[in-house]
Design an enzyme around this catalytic site. Structure first.
Site, PDB file in Angstrom:
ATOM      1  N   ARG A 243      -2.317   5.458  -3.927  1.00 51.22           N
ATOM      2  CA  ARG A 243      -2.044   6.872  -3.686  1.00 51.22           C
ATOM      3  C   ARG A 243      -3.272   7.533  -3.079  1.00 51.22           C
ATOM      4  O   ARG A 243      -4.415   7.244  -3.486  1.00 51.22           O
ATOM      5  CB  ARG A 243      -1.667   7.592  -4.980  1.00 51.22           C
ATOM      6  N   GLU A 272       0.412  13.755   2.073  1.00 51.23           N
ATOM      7  CA  GLU A 272       1.425  13.151   2.972  1.00 51.23           C
ATOM      8  C   GLU A 272       2.565  14.151   3.258  1.00 51.23           C
ATOM      9  O   GLU A 272       2.932  14.904   2.343  1.00 51.23           O
ATOM     10  CB  GLU A 272       2.046  11.930   2.298  1.00 51.23           C
ATOM     11  N   HIS A 293       2.690   5.037   4.918  1.00 49.28           N
ATOM     12  CA  HIS A 293       3.255   4.731   3.589  1.00 49.28           C
ATOM     13  C   HIS A 293       4.395   3.725   3.685  1.00 49.28           C
ATOM     14  O   HIS A 293       5.531   3.977   3.264  1.00 49.28           O
ATOM     15  CB  HIS A 293       3.754   6.017   2.896  1.00 49.28           C
TER      16      HIS A 293
HETATM   17  C1  8YV Z   1       8.109   3.793  -2.474  1.00 49.72           C
HETATM   18  C2  8YV Z   1       5.886   3.813  -3.486  1.00 49.72           C
HETATM   19  O1  8YV Z   1       8.560   3.488  -1.251  1.00 49.72           O
HETATM   20  O2  8YV Z   1       7.152   2.839  -5.178  1.00 49.72           O
HETATM   21  C3  8YV Z   1       6.182   3.536  -4.897  1.00 49.72           C
HETATM   22  O3  8YV Z   1       5.437   4.047  -5.741  1.00 49.72           O
HETATM   23  O4  8YV Z   1       4.945   4.437  -3.165  1.00 49.72           O
HETATM   24  C4  8YV Z   1       6.748   3.295  -2.476  1.00 49.72           C
HETATM   25  O5  8YV Z   1       6.817   1.951  -2.592  1.00 49.72           O
HETATM   26  C5  8YV Z   1       8.307   5.248  -2.659  1.00 49.72           C
HETATM   27  O6  8YV Z   1       7.709   5.642  -3.774  1.00 49.72           O
HETATM   28  C6  8YV Z   1       9.770   5.585  -2.771  1.00 49.72           C
HETATM   29  O7  8YV Z   1       9.961   6.733  -3.528  1.00 49.72           O
END
Ligand code: 8YV
Length: 332
Positions: A243, A272, A293
């Site tokens: 993150r 983001e 992402h």
């Molecule tokens: C997802 C991500 O695509 O799973 C996570 O925490 O950051 C990503 O893999 C995204 O969160 C989908 O909501």
């Protein structure tokens, strides 16, 4: 008398097969346009949903949770990370939160290695040369990168994804080091020949590559502060697929602009989809690799994430504890 099917509200479009299965099992409300929702759009849906299925693009904060209707009982996140949801506020209101761990672990680790190779070996820069008609032919000093084999990799957060990266890193001949709240199990350390560093500062000062794999929580916000980033070696690289908020972006930009860090590969950002223009300038100068992402973006992971959401909703609405319930640990 058949029990009424719960009203499940999606905030984004999910894989077709997943939506079709959900429509069989639940009263399903789709987001036909797949447009990201603002706070009012979310509030309207949380006023009628029994189950809300948000994604990373939905900020479910304490205010929205306070305004939610009394019928909202489950927030089944389509995602592993839940920093987009104020989980303590939801728990206080008796709303259960679930996520989708495990099914994107290997994809995340594959992509992390790809980013590690790409930034240290200048892959993206090189891939632009021929299409731009700029190749004059080979020369000894052309497009030199930094070797990975035999170097020290420092993993921050030896959870599922951190361990999957460590396994791949061993295959690349990297030495595995890690920092975590507490040492991992001996069997894990032995499997990947990992060295535990209690002090993040000391680990940062010795690593050739640092890769972030811890959750984003109040405790890990700017864990890689400007002060800590300055501890890293001049020829070191930073990889972040976790993150954006775990890294102090301004501090990182300073280090990259001043050359106290060799480079970085980033798949996540603090605000983001907004990305700091100074990072974009550094990307155009080949100092940083910016990705939108996408580190878990595979057809397989999206379907498996959807299946996990279905199982979490079905078990919960059948009156059982869902398998992927998110709990907030004290001090996290
Ligand atoms: C997802 C991500 O695509 O799973 C996570 O925490 O950051 C990503 O893999 C995204 O969160 C989908 O909501």
């Amino acid at each position: 008398m058949p029990k009424d099917k719960p009203l499940v509200v999606l905030t984004r479009r999910l894989p077709e097969g997943i939506e079709a299965r959900m429509a069989e099992l639940f009263r399903l409300e789709r987001n036909e346009t797949d447009a990201a929702l603002d706070a009012e759009g979310l509030a309207a849906r949380m006023a009628r949903a029994e189950v809300l299925v948000p994604t990373i693009t939905d900020r479910i904060d304490a205010d929205l949770i306070a305004r939610a209707g009394p019928q909202l009982r489950l927030i089944a996140n389509f995602g592993n990370g839940t920093d987009n949801i104020d989980v303590p506020a939801a728990m206080k209101r008796g709303i259960t939160v679930t996520n989708t761990p495990g099914v994107l672990t290997e994809d995340m680790a594959d992509f992390t290695m790809a980013m590690m190779v790409a930034v240290s070996r200048r892959l993206v820069e090189g891939a632009k040369v021929i299409p731009a008609g700029q190749w004059q032919g080979w020369s000894p000093g052309w497009m030199l990168g930094r070797r990975i084999h035999g170097k020290r990799l420092g993993i921050i957060g030896m959870g599922r994804i951190g361990l999957a990266v460590a396994r791949r890193a061993r295959a690349f001949g990297l030495q595995v080091h890690y920092h975590n709240r507490r040492p991992a199990a001996k069997r894990i350390e032995e499997e990947v020949q990992a060295t535990y560093w209690d002090s993040l500062d000391r680990m940062l000062a010795r690593m050739d590559i640092v890769s972030v794999h811890c959750p984003h929580t109040p405790a890990t916000f700017h864990l890689l502060s400007a002060r800590r980033l300055k501890l890293m070696k001049e020829d070191a690289f930073l990889i972040n697929t976790a993150r954006g908020g775990i890294v102090d972006t301004e501090g990182l930009i300073e280090c990259l602009e001043q050359g106290s860090l060799a480079g970085a590969a980033l798949d996540v950002f603090e605000h983001e989809p907004a990305v700091n223009p100074r990072l974009v300038a550094l990307a155009n100068a080949g100092k940083v690799l910016l990705l939108p992402h996408m580190s878990s973006s595979t057809v397989e992971s999206r379907n498996e994430m959807g299946e996990k959401v279905i199982i979490n909703i079905k078990t919960f609405t059948d009156g059982h504890m869902p398998p992927d319930r998110v709990l907030v640990l004290p001090g996290s």
